[in-house]
Design an enzyme around this catalytic site. Structure first.
Site, short mmCIF file in Angstrom:
data_model
loop_
_atom_site.label_atom_id
_atom_site.label_comp_id
_atom_site.label_asym_id
_atom_site.label_seq_id
_atom_site.Cartn_x
_atom_site.Cartn_y
_atom_site.Cartn_z
N GLY A 63 -13.03 29.38 -35.48
CA GLY A 63 -12.47 29.09 -36.80
C GLY A 63 -11.02 28.64 -36.80
O GLY A 63 -10.46 28.36 -37.86
N ASN A 90 -18.57 24.29 -35.85
CA ASN A 90 -19.03 24.55 -37.21
C ASN A 90 -17.91 24.30 -38.23
O ASN A 90 -17.97 23.40 -39.06
CB ASN A 90 -19.51 26.01 -37.29
CG ASN A 90 -20.20 26.35 -38.59
OD1 ASN A 90 -21.05 27.24 -38.63
ND2 ASN A 90 -19.91 25.67 -39.69
N THR A 91 -16.83 25.08 -38.11
CA THR A 91 -15.80 25.07 -39.14
C THR A 91 -15.20 23.68 -39.36
O THR A 91 -14.99 23.27 -40.51
CB THR A 91 -14.67 26.07 -38.77
OG1 THR A 91 -15.28 27.31 -38.45
CG2 THR A 91 -13.71 26.25 -39.93
N LYS A 147 -28.06 32.43 -29.02
CA LYS A 147 -26.65 32.33 -28.68
C LYS A 147 -26.08 33.73 -28.84
O LYS A 147 -26.06 34.29 -29.95
CB LYS A 147 -25.92 31.34 -29.60
CG LYS A 147 -24.46 31.20 -29.19
CD LYS A 147 -23.61 30.46 -30.18
CE LYS A 147 -22.25 31.13 -30.23
NZ LYS A 147 -21.37 30.57 -31.22
N ALA A 169 -16.71 26.60 -30.09
CA ALA A 169 -15.73 27.27 -30.96
C ALA A 169 -14.30 26.77 -30.79
O ALA A 169 -13.87 26.43 -29.69
CB ALA A 169 -15.76 28.77 -30.79
N GLY A 170 -13.62 26.73 -31.91
CA GLY A 170 -12.20 26.44 -31.92
C GLY A 170 -11.84 24.97 -31.98
O GLY A 170 -10.66 24.61 -32.00
C1 DXP Z 1 -21.53 28.75 -35.71
C2 DXP Z 1 -21.13 29.48 -34.53
O1 DXP Z 1 -21.89 29.78 -33.66
C3 DXP Z 1 -19.71 29.85 -34.43
O2 DXP Z 1 -19.60 31.19 -34.13
C4 DXP Z 1 -19.18 28.94 -33.38
O3 DXP Z 1 -18.65 29.61 -32.35
C5 DXP Z 1 -18.39 27.82 -33.95
O4 DXP Z 1 -17.02 28.03 -34.02
P1 DXP Z 1 -16.09 27.08 -34.92
O5 DXP Z 1 -16.42 27.42 -36.33
O6 DXP Z 1 -14.69 27.43 -34.53
O7 DXP Z 1 -16.44 25.68 -34.61
#
Ligand code: DXP
Length: 256
Positions: free
Chosen positions: A156, A205-206, A95, A183-184
């Site tokens: 994040g 992730n976050t 990635k 993300a986001g």
């Molecule tokens: C884990 C990873 O690859 C992060 O850079 C991803 O883009 C997730 O983003 P969030 O933490 O906002 O879900």
């Protein structure tokens, strides 16, 4: 779902950072049913969790590992990190993140395309973290990427899909390209919406790692992703401005 010739059962991908403990991480993955785990090679290799234990934990999850170049701000850093990841995980998947702006963590579009071209020439299967920009998407495909990972919102933030028009347009412009909203995302409903729009998968992730109960949140996201995909495949109705009675004909229960 098929990505670079590999069948992946789950349309939910999870990151491995910021969990309160290894046990919570493992439980969250278990409840999520995620088929792919992404790992920040640069951060983990340089941080306090460097060394075998964390890599072993990731391998023990029993999912496909997608190493990422999180934290890389230049083409050179990203390419070197990808090469390191290939050695560590014996995979050509990466990635690709090339961050161009410190406050928004927005990708550097020029560096991203350049790094993608170098890596695909070296035989990598590149998953570029990009925006909803269709021109950039076109350049990334031209550089050899077969999958795109547009952001929902800055990493994040948990803001969800901040540019629905842009994401819809991107999806419509390249209907045959596998795309993952990455993300986001902050809530399962946002993941469901991305899936309803025809995205193939989501990566987050976050929202899971930082939830009060990460395993329960992972479960919630898994169900939302499944629900969103089902809705997409069920060919949703077109919204309309005018009201229309649900039972239009007296004495007739069915249209046929
Ligand atoms: C884990 C990873 O690859 C992060 O850079 C991803 O883009 C997730 O983003 P969030 O933490 O906002 O879900």
């Amino acid at each position: 779902m098929r990505l670079y010739g590999t069948d992946i059962a789950s349309r939910l991908m999870l990151g491995t950072a910021q969990y309160p403990s290894p046990a919570v991480l493992a439980e969250a993955f278990h409840r999520s049913g995620a088929g792919i785990a992404t790992v920040s090679v640069r951060r983990e290799a340089g941080g306090e969790r460097a060394g075998g234990a964390f890599w072993d934990l990731v391998r023990e999850l029993g999912v496909t590992v997608l190493p990422n170049t999180a934290g890389c701000h230049s083409v050179r850093e990203a390419v070197t990190t990808a090469q390191m990841a290939r050695e560590l995980f014996d995979t050509t998947w990466v990635k690709l993140e090339v961050i161009g702006h410190a406050d928004t963590l927005q990708p550097d579009p020029f560096g991203l395309v350049e790094a993608a071209r170098i890596l695909t020439d070296e035989g990598f299967n590149v998953f570029p973290y990009t925006t909803e920009d269709v021109v950039l998407a076109d350049r990334l495909l031209g550089a050899g990427c077969e999958v795109l990972m547009p952001w929902g919102a800055p990493i994040g933030t948990g803001l969800g899909l901040t540019n629905i028009y842009g994401l819809r347009t991107l999806r419509a412009q390249f209907p045959d390209v596998p795309m993952v909203v990455d993300a986001g995302l902050g809530l399962p409903s946002q993941a469901a919406m991305a899936m309803e729009m025809g995205y193939d998968a989501v990566l987050l992730n976050t929202a899971v790692a930082k939830a009060g109960d990460p395993a329960a949140m992972a479960d919630g996201f898994a169900r939302a992703v499944e629900a969103g995909r089902l809705a997409f495949e069920a060919d949703p109705m077109e919204p309309r401005d005018m009201a229309a009675p649900s039972t239009p004909v007296i004495g007739k229960a069915f249209l046929e």
